[in-house]
Design a protein around this motif. Structure first.
Motif, PDB file in Angstrom:
ATOM      1  N   LYS A   1       0.828  -1.209   0.000  1.00 39.83           N
ATOM      2  CA  LYS A   1       0.000   0.000   0.000  1.00 39.83           C
ATOM      3  C   LYS A   1       0.865   1.263   0.000  1.00 39.83           C
ATOM      4  CE  LYS A   1      -4.221  -1.839   1.938  1.00 39.83           C
ATOM      5  NZ  LYS A   1      -4.360  -2.978   2.792  1.00 39.83           N
ATOM      6  N   ILE A   2       2.182   1.115  -0.089  1.00 33.65           N
ATOM      7  CA  ILE A   2       3.059   2.282  -0.158  1.00 33.65           C
ATOM      8  C   ILE A   2       3.149   2.730  -1.610  1.00 33.65           C
ATOM      9  CG2 ILE A   2       5.402   3.161   0.164  1.00 33.65           C
ATOM     10  CD1 ILE A   2       5.776   1.078   2.393  1.00 33.65           C
ATOM     11  N   SER A   3       2.788   3.961  -1.865  1.00 32.57           N
ATOM     12  CA  SER A   3       3.030   4.575  -3.163  1.00 32.57           C
ATOM     13  C   SER A   3       2.490   3.721  -4.319  1.00 32.57           C
ATOM     14  CB  SER A   3       4.540   4.820  -3.280  1.00 32.57           C
ATOM     15  OG  SER A   3       4.829   5.615  -4.365  1.00 32.57           O
ATOM     16  N   SER A   4       3.193   3.750  -5.475  1.00 33.98           N
ATOM     17  CA  SER A   4       2.748   3.016  -6.670  1.00 33.98           C
ATOM     18  C   SER A   4       3.746   1.900  -6.973  1.00 33.98           C
ATOM     19  CB  SER A   4       2.716   3.985  -7.864  1.00 33.98           C
ATOM     20  OG  SER A   4       4.028   4.449  -8.102  1.00 33.98           O
ATOM     21  N   PRO A   5       3.371   0.917  -7.822  1.00 31.35           N
ATOM     22  CA  PRO A   5       4.335  -0.150  -8.164  1.00 31.35           C
ATOM     23  C   PRO A   5       5.634   0.414  -8.739  1.00 31.35           C
ATOM     24  CG  PRO A   5       2.133  -0.729  -8.936  1.00 31.35           C
ATOM     25  CD  PRO A   5       2.040   0.678  -8.416  1.00 31.35           C
ATOM     26  N   GLU A   6       5.542   1.452  -9.563  1.00 35.18           N
ATOM     27  CA  GLU A   6       6.752   2.033 -10.169  1.00 35.18           C
ATOM     28  C   GLU A   6       7.687   2.567  -9.088  1.00 35.18           C
ATOM     29  OE1 GLU A   6       3.685   2.836 -10.984  1.00 35.18           O
ATOM     30  OE2 GLU A   6       3.425   2.229 -13.074  1.00 35.18           O
ATOM     31  N   LEU A   7       7.109   3.305  -8.132  1.00 36.36           N
ATOM     32  CA  LEU A   7       7.954   3.889  -7.077  1.00 36.36           C
ATOM     33  C   LEU A   7       8.467   2.819  -6.125  1.00 36.36           C
ATOM     34  CD1 LEU A   7       6.056   7.233  -6.431  1.00 36.36           C
ATOM     35  CD2 LEU A   7       8.372   6.972  -7.303  1.00 36.36           C
ATOM     36  N   ARG A   8       7.696   1.748  -5.914  1.00 38.36           N
ATOM     37  CA  ARG A   8       8.193   0.672  -5.048  1.00 38.36           C
ATOM     38  C   ARG A   8       9.401  -0.031  -5.680  1.00 38.36           C
ATOM     39  NH1 ARG A   8       2.610  -0.125  -4.045  1.00 38.36           N
ATOM     40  NH2 ARG A   8       2.438  -1.937  -5.432  1.00 38.36           N
ATOM     41  N   ASN A   9       9.486   0.010  -7.019  1.00 41.39           N
ATOM     42  CA  ASN A   9      10.644  -0.573  -7.701  1.00 41.39           C
ATOM     43  C   ASN A   9      11.909   0.239  -7.456  1.00 41.39           C
ATOM     44  OD1 ASN A   9       9.791  -2.916  -8.944  1.00 41.39           O
ATOM     45  ND2 ASN A   9       8.794  -1.792 -10.607  1.00 41.39           N
ATOM     46  N   ALA A  10      11.765   1.518  -7.135  1.00 40.38           N
ATOM     47  CA  ALA A  10      12.934   2.377  -6.909  1.00 40.38           C
ATOM     48  C   ALA A  10      13.186   2.614  -5.421  1.00 40.38           C
ATOM     49  CB  ALA A  10      12.735   3.716  -7.616  1.00 40.38           C
ATOM     50  N   SER A  11      12.120   2.746  -4.639  1.00 39.50           N
ATOM     51  CA  SER A  11      12.274   3.142  -3.231  1.00 39.50           C
ATOM     52  C   SER A  11      12.826   1.997  -2.390  1.00 39.50           C
ATOM     53  CB  SER A  11      10.916   3.535  -2.652  1.00 39.50           C
ATOM     54  OG  SER A  11      10.307   4.504  -3.455  1.00 39.50           O
ATOM     55  N   THR A  12      13.569   2.369  -1.367  1.00 39.37           N
ATOM     56  CA  THR A  12      14.168   1.362  -0.483  1.00 39.37           C
ATOM     57  C   THR A  12      13.487   1.388   0.889  1.00 39.37           C
ATOM     58  OG1 THR A  12      15.790   2.918   0.366  1.00 39.37           O
ATOM     59  CG2 THR A  12      16.412   1.653  -1.597  1.00 39.37           C
ATOM     60  N   LEU A  13      13.705   0.312   1.638  1.00 40.19           N
ATOM     61  CA  LEU A  13      13.153   0.263   2.998  1.00 40.19           C
ATOM     62  C   LEU A  13      13.722   1.410   3.835  1.00 40.19           C
ATOM     63  CD1 LEU A  13      11.576  -1.068   5.298  1.00 40.19           C
ATOM     64  CD2 LEU A  13      13.582  -2.531   5.706  1.00 40.19           C
ATOM     65  N   GLY A  14      15.047   1.631   3.746  1.00 37.51           N
ATOM     66  CA  GLY A  14      15.668   2.710   4.520  1.00 37.51           C
ATOM     67  C   GLY A  14      15.096   4.068   4.134  1.00 37.51           C
ATOM     68  N   GLY A  15      14.867   4.260   2.842  1.00 30.98           N
ATOM     69  CA  GLY A  15      14.315   5.537   2.374  1.00 30.98           C
ATOM     70  C   GLY A  15      12.908   5.767   2.894  1.00 30.98           C
ATOM     71  N   ASP A  16      12.116   4.702   2.934  1.00 32.56           N
ATOM     72  CA  ASP A  16      10.750   4.858   3.455  1.00 32.56           C
ATOM     73  C   ASP A  16      10.779   5.199   4.943  1.00 32.56           C
ATOM     74  OD1 ASP A  16       7.766   4.414   2.703  1.00 32.56           O
ATOM     75  OD2 ASP A  16       8.022   3.431   4.647  1.00 32.56           O
ATOM     76  N   LEU A  17      11.669   4.545   5.690  1.00 34.53           N
ATOM     77  CA  LEU A  17      11.726   4.790   7.137  1.00 34.53           C
ATOM     78  C   LEU A  17      12.203   6.208   7.456  1.00 34.53           C
ATOM     79  CD1 LEU A  17      13.267   1.391   8.289  1.00 34.53           C
ATOM     80  CD2 LEU A  17      10.978   2.228   8.814  1.00 34.53           C
ATOM     81  N   LEU A  18      13.138   6.726   6.656  1.00 27.35           N
ATOM     82  CA  LEU A  18      13.787   8.007   6.998  1.00 27.35           C
ATOM     83  C   LEU A  18      13.334   9.153   6.099  1.00 27.35           C
ATOM     84  CD1 LEU A  18      17.435   6.722   7.621  1.00 27.35           C
ATOM     85  CD2 LEU A  18      15.521   6.815   9.211  1.00 27.35           C
ATOM     86  N   GLN A  19      12.245   9.009   5.396  1.00 31.91           N
ATOM     87  CA  GLN A  19      11.851  10.032   4.419  1.00 31.91           C
ATOM     88  C   GLN A  19      11.442  11.356   5.077  1.00 31.91           C
ATOM     89  OE1 GLN A  19       7.775   9.374   2.542  1.00 31.91           O
ATOM     90  NE2 GLN A  19       8.060   7.429   3.616  1.00 31.91           N
ATOM     91  N   GLU A  20      11.542  12.401   4.293  1.00 32.52           N
ATOM     92  CA  GLU A  20      11.134  13.739   4.724  1.00 32.52           C
ATOM     93  C   GLU A  20       9.606  13.807   4.761  1.00 32.52           C
ATOM     94  OE1 GLU A  20      11.058  16.394   6.372  1.00 32.52           O
ATOM     95  OE2 GLU A  20      12.936  17.193   5.556  1.00 32.52           O
ATOM     96  N   VAL A  21       9.069  14.718   5.577  1.00 35.73           N
ATOM     97  CA  VAL A  21       7.609  14.847   5.658  1.00 35.73           C
ATOM     98  C   VAL A  21       7.053  15.373   4.332  1.00 35.73           C
ATOM     99  CG1 VAL A  21       7.598  15.216   8.143  1.00 35.73           C
ATOM    100  CG2 VAL A  21       7.788  17.191   6.620  1.00 35.73           C
TER     101      VAL A  21
END
Ligand code: SF4
Length: 329
Positions: free
Chosen positions: A100-120
């Protein structure tokens, strides 16, 4: 787009040396989906030096540990978490949340660390307003349009909600984060990793990772027998968006008796909000169709909505009722 220089270290130690050398003008670059938006919008805290960690070995993996838990490298793509048979078998609620995070395209690029530490994801910050998080001395979210991306549970300086879903879903499993630091490995609970807006190295951020530290992995303990868990998320746009409200809930069940509970709301506060009052209320209760209404009556008593976001609290309470109903099905 702000101009940057990119380093490509081959080890974590080398990456830490580079980060230490450049102070807060450098930042870790992995998936880049959040970082590149900050660079494009030329935000005050956007870095000048990127430390690309994608080529470092041992940061991208999902593996079972000796205790039967799972360790996930921080550079592992969200799509890899979503496709993992091991995670699906041991922690299906986490996989449900990641999907349920973002879109399939962005899940292909985004990392677990990036999701945890992302900017508001506050529209004033992303629009370059000079607020607390962008070199100014004012929070526009507290006084302007705060219907979607701002806290309904109070705030300190910044009223933006913590936007990630992975942290919300990891807390019910008592997951821990491992950080590489100049002094060695540091381990924190996910709640300690993302405690909400605070000043770190002269900047307001939602997490405690310092300028010369790198999140390297997340460790999830083995699933306990009798654990049932659910994740639900309400968002402005059904296809992909940040949570207006979300709920990760786990119950440790003995037949229908609740021996232990974790209740974590996302999208309503500056951090994944663990609602310990509800957890205490649920312990020892029998899971039943009436329990949702009873749990709602004790939930979120310290809510402090802003002018336009009281509906987030109603949504969160609705998710609590539906989450308990799902676990009772
Ligand atoms: S909520 Fe945070 S990011 Fe948004 S305007 Fe206020 S200080 Fe800036």
């Amino acid at each position: 787009m702000k101009k940057v220089s990119i380093y490509k270290p081959s080890t974590v130690d080398e990456a830490i040396q580079i980060l230490s050398q450049h102070g807060t003008s450098a930042a870790v670059y992995a998936g880049g989906t959040d970082l590149l938006i900050r660079l494009k919008n030329r935000l005050e805290q956007a870095p000048t030096y990127l430390v690309d960690i994608k080529k470092i070995d041992h940061l991208r993996y999902i593996k079972e540990d000796a205790q039967g838990g799972v360790e996930i490298g921080a550079a592992t793509k969200l799509a890899e978490l979503a496709d993992s048979k091991l995670l699906q078998e041991k922690y299906p609620m986490l996989v449900e949340a990641v999907n349920k995070i973002s879109s399939p395209e962005l899940r292909n690029a985004s990392t677990l660390g990036g999701d945890l530490l992302q900017e508001v994801w506050c529209q004033y910050l992303r629009g370059g307003y000079s607020c607390w998080r962008n070199g100014g001395y004012l929070c526009y979210g507290a006084i302007g349009d705060n219907s979607y991306y701002h806290s309904a549970m109070g705030g300190r300086l910044c009223y933006a909600v913590y936007p990630g879903d992975a942290a919300t879903a990891l807390i019910p499993f008592d997951a821990r984060a491992k950080l590489a630091t100049p002094q060695g490995v540091k381990e924190l609970s996910i709640e300690q990793l993302v405690p909400g807006d605070l000043m770190v190295d002269g900047r307001i951020q939602s997490h405690v990772v310092r300028f010369n530290e790198i999140l390297t992995s997340v460790v999830i303990p083995p699933p306990k027998p009798g654990l049932r868990a659910s994740f639900e998320k309400l968002r402005p746009r059904g296809v992909w968006d940040f949570a207006m409200a979300s709920l990760a809930i786990s119950l440790q069940l003995r037949d229908k008796t609740i021996d232990d509970a974790r209740v974590v709301f996302g999208g309503i506060a500056g951090r994944p909000l663990r609602e310990t009052t509800v957890e205490t209320f649920l312990k020892g209760k029998t899971l039943s169709s009436e329990l949702g209404e009873q749990a709602i009556s004790v939930a979120l008593a310290s809510a402090a909505p802003l002018k336009y976001n009281a509906t987030k609290i109603d949504m969160a309470k609705g998710l609590l009722a539906s989450g308990l109903a799902r676990l009772n099905a």
